[in-house]
Scaffold this active site. Structure first.
Site, mmCIF file in Angstrom:
data_model
loop_
_atom_site.group_PDB
_atom_site.id
_atom_site.type_symbol
_atom_site.label_atom_id
_atom_site.label_comp_id
_atom_site.label_asym_id
_atom_site.label_seq_id
_atom_site.Cartn_x
_atom_site.Cartn_y
_atom_site.Cartn_z
ATOM 1 N N CYS A 179 0.796 -1.232 0.000
ATOM 2 C CA CYS A 179 0.000 0.000 0.000
ATOM 3 C C CYS A 179 0.824 1.276 0.000
ATOM 4 O O CYS A 179 0.257 2.376 -0.039
ATOM 5 C CB CYS A 179 -0.936 0.004 1.200
ATOM 6 S SG CYS A 179 -1.789 -1.568 1.442
ATOM 7 N N HIS A 316 -4.187 7.827 5.378
ATOM 8 C CA HIS A 316 -4.257 6.496 4.766
ATOM 9 C C HIS A 316 -5.684 5.978 4.955
ATOM 10 O O HIS A 316 -6.286 5.457 4.026
ATOM 11 C CB HIS A 316 -3.227 5.574 5.408
ATOM 12 C CG HIS A 316 -3.043 4.272 4.704
ATOM 13 N ND1 HIS A 316 -2.739 4.186 3.360
ATOM 14 C CD2 HIS A 316 -3.132 2.986 5.146
ATOM 15 C CE1 HIS A 316 -2.634 2.911 3.010
ATOM 16 N NE2 HIS A 316 -2.876 2.172 4.078
ATOM 17 N N GLU A 327 -3.069 5.163 13.234
ATOM 18 C CA GLU A 327 -2.741 6.309 12.377
ATOM 19 C C GLU A 327 -3.153 7.622 13.025
ATOM 20 O O GLU A 327 -2.397 8.600 13.004
ATOM 21 C CB GLU A 327 -3.424 6.174 11.016
ATOM 22 C CG GLU A 327 -3.169 7.381 10.134
ATOM 23 C CD GLU A 327 -3.789 7.284 8.754
ATOM 24 O OE1 GLU A 327 -3.523 8.181 7.924
ATOM 25 O OE2 GLU A 327 -4.536 6.322 8.492
ATOM 26 N N LYS A 345 -10.055 7.128 0.633
ATOM 27 C CA LYS A 345 -10.518 5.734 0.520
ATOM 28 C C LYS A 345 -11.998 5.597 0.831
ATOM 29 O O LYS A 345 -12.618 4.595 0.468
ATOM 30 C CB LYS A 345 -9.685 4.827 1.425
ATOM 31 C CG LYS A 345 -8.239 4.672 0.962
ATOM 32 C CD LYS A 345 -7.462 3.719 1.865
ATOM 33 C CE LYS A 345 -6.018 3.590 1.419
ATOM 34 N NZ LYS A 345 -5.245 4.834 1.610
ATOM 35 N N HIS A 350 -9.745 0.971 -1.015
ATOM 36 C CA HIS A 350 -8.286 0.871 -0.914
ATOM 37 C C HIS A 350 -7.721 0.359 -2.235
ATOM 38 O O HIS A 350 -7.846 -0.823 -2.552
ATOM 39 C CB HIS A 350 -7.929 -0.079 0.227
ATOM 40 C CG HIS A 350 -6.501 0.001 0.655
ATOM 41 N ND1 HIS A 350 -5.508 0.552 -0.128
ATOM 42 C CD2 HIS A 350 -5.886 -0.411 1.801
ATOM 43 C CE1 HIS A 350 -4.361 0.475 0.508
ATOM 44 N NE2 HIS A 350 -4.559 -0.096 1.683
ATOM 45 N N PHE A 410 1.527 -3.187 4.772
ATOM 46 C CA PHE A 410 1.980 -4.438 5.363
ATOM 47 C C PHE A 410 3.505 -4.513 5.264
ATOM 48 O O PHE A 410 4.105 -4.028 4.302
ATOM 49 C CB PHE A 410 1.378 -5.626 4.624
ATOM 50 C CG PHE A 410 -0.037 -5.950 5.043
ATOM 51 C CD1 PHE A 410 -0.676 -5.253 6.045
ATOM 52 C CD2 PHE A 410 -0.732 -6.980 4.418
ATOM 53 C CE1 PHE A 410 -1.975 -5.553 6.424
ATOM 54 C CE2 PHE A 410 -2.029 -7.302 4.791
ATOM 55 C CZ PHE A 410 -2.646 -6.584 5.793
#
Length: 426
Positions: A179, A316, A327, A345, A350, A410
């Protein structure tokens, strides 16, 4: 005009951009959809065939891809074709693609001189070709594998195919960091120009929509599952959020040395003021608020500004339980105030490898517009999320000078980009 920053490094600007998502391609169309306050999420009926997968929601790109000569795209699967279409838009908007005369359709000759490079990423290559490769193991038969199969499914398929399509001879940086693929691409491209290694960089990320991506998050209990109401999903930072929605698309920006851009008379959309990236080093999938915050600090330090100078943050904002909390806490720990923040998003889900560039390009355009979109479906902020100024219900007019776009992936990979509104007087 100062062509060097306060540290004696070259200043880097954005001279073009392009995107493909369900929001549209032209900024006027994207802006209209953002102002509508409605998301683009759909129920995917075809996914009903997958037993034990809970989500049926996604956000596909349903536009028509441009037609290219077959010989030039035979090694491209859908993800590379998405990246190509976005890059075509970006080069045109940057004035680096000839649109008239006998050479119409060509890129300017300068892009072949070794001073133009590419930084591009995606989570993986095209799924159809990955399945064709696997068929050899499953069926003991290589008939589905041809000379282009691996080229379509290799992780670096976007960067490699674009470099060949445009006959680029500069640096190639492949950012297959899930991502953060798109945001790292922008950051590393910025550093390559800033440090004098390149004059122009094509940077971005792409992702095609495939059910295994949704299944992977579904297996972790991280997907939105209110399938009967796609208009209500996802809902980042909301107390009632139940997970993310997978999207599809591509984003490309053209970065350029400021002096080079001015000399050729390019339109400048914004300046890339700072970039920070690091890794958590603690867990593959669980976010670490402390190291996330450090990435934001690195970007601010690189930009040479204080947290108080940031007027807006594009989050994000995936709509996962732990992600949103970590976050928001990381962001508050850096800013120590209710900085305006929202998540793109909430409109398109996403887009994985594409999100870092798509969201950066939207953030830059909103800065120039003086209007910032809300987080759709955010009605009650989760009490566990930090006390930020969450833009909700309606968009907000902000005369922003500095904006920030953050992405986390990730592997514990964190990125933060700072953009500055461009002024010829500085």
């Amino acid at each position: 005009m100062n062509y060097l920053d306060s540290k004696g490094k070259r200043r880097v600007v954005i001279t073009g951009g392009g995107m493909l998502t369900a929001l549209g391609e032209k900024w006027s169309d994207v802006l209209a959809k953002l102002k509508s306050g409605k998301n683009c999420i759909k129920y995917i009926k075809d996914w009903e065939r997958f037993d034990k997968m809970n989500t049926r929601l996604a956000c596909p790109y349903e536009g028509e891809l441009p037609v290219f000569p077959r010989k030039k795209i035979r090694g491209m699967g859908r993800v590379a074709l998405l990246s190509l279409a976005a890059t075509e838009q970006a080069l045109k908007s940057a004035g680096l693609k000839i649109t008239e005369g006998e050479n119409a359709g060509d890129i300017v000759e300068e892009l072949h001189n070794g001073r133009t490079g590419i930084a591009y990423g995606s989570c993986m290559g095209s799924m159809d070709s990955i399945c064709d490769m696997f068929s050899m193991i499953q069926d003991n038969d290589t008939s589905k594998i041809n000379s282009q199969t691996y080229i379509k499914c290799m992780p670096q398929t976007c960067a490699a195919n674009l470099s060949v399509f445009y006959s680029l001879r500069g640096r190639i940086i492949t950012t297959n960091t899930a991502c953060t693929s798109g945001s790292q691409a922008i950051g590393y491209a910025y550093e390559a120009i800033k440090n004098g290694m390149q004059d122009i960089m094509i940077a971005g990320g792409a992702e095609e929509l495939v059910p295994p991506d949704a299944a992977a998050f579904d297996a972790m209990g991280a997907t939105a599952i209110k399938n009967e109401t796609p208009e209500s999903e996802p809902k980042p930072f909301d107390a009632a959020r139940d997970g993310l929605v997978i999207g599809e698309g591509a984003g490309t920006v053209i970065l350029e040395d400021l002096e080079h851009a001015v000399k050729r008379g390019a339109h400048i959309f914004a300046e890339v003021a700072g970039f920070g990236t690091n890794c958590d080093g603690t867990h593959i999938t669980n976010p670490n608020a402390q190291t996330m915050a450090q990435a934001l600090k690195l970007a601010l330090e690189d930009a040479g500004i204080s947290p108080d100078q940031i007027d807006y943050v594009n989050a994000h904002g995936t709509s996962t339980h732990t992600g949103d909390i970590a976050e928001s806490q990381a962001t508050y720990s850096v800013f120590q105030r209710a900085v305006p923040i929202s998540s793109t998003k909430s409109y398109i889900g996403h887009t994985l490898g594409a999100c870092g560039c798509v969201e950066a390009w939207i953030t830059v355009n909103m800065m120039n517009e003086g209007w910032f979109h809300p987080t759709v479906n955010l009605t009650q902020v989760d009490s566990e999320c930090a006390p930020l100024d969450y833009i909700k219900n309606e968009g907000r007019k902000i005369e922003a000078r500095y904006v920030m776009s953050n992405n986390f992936a990730f592997g514990g990979i964190n990125t933060s980009l700072v953009f500055k509104k461009f002024s010829e007087s500085e």
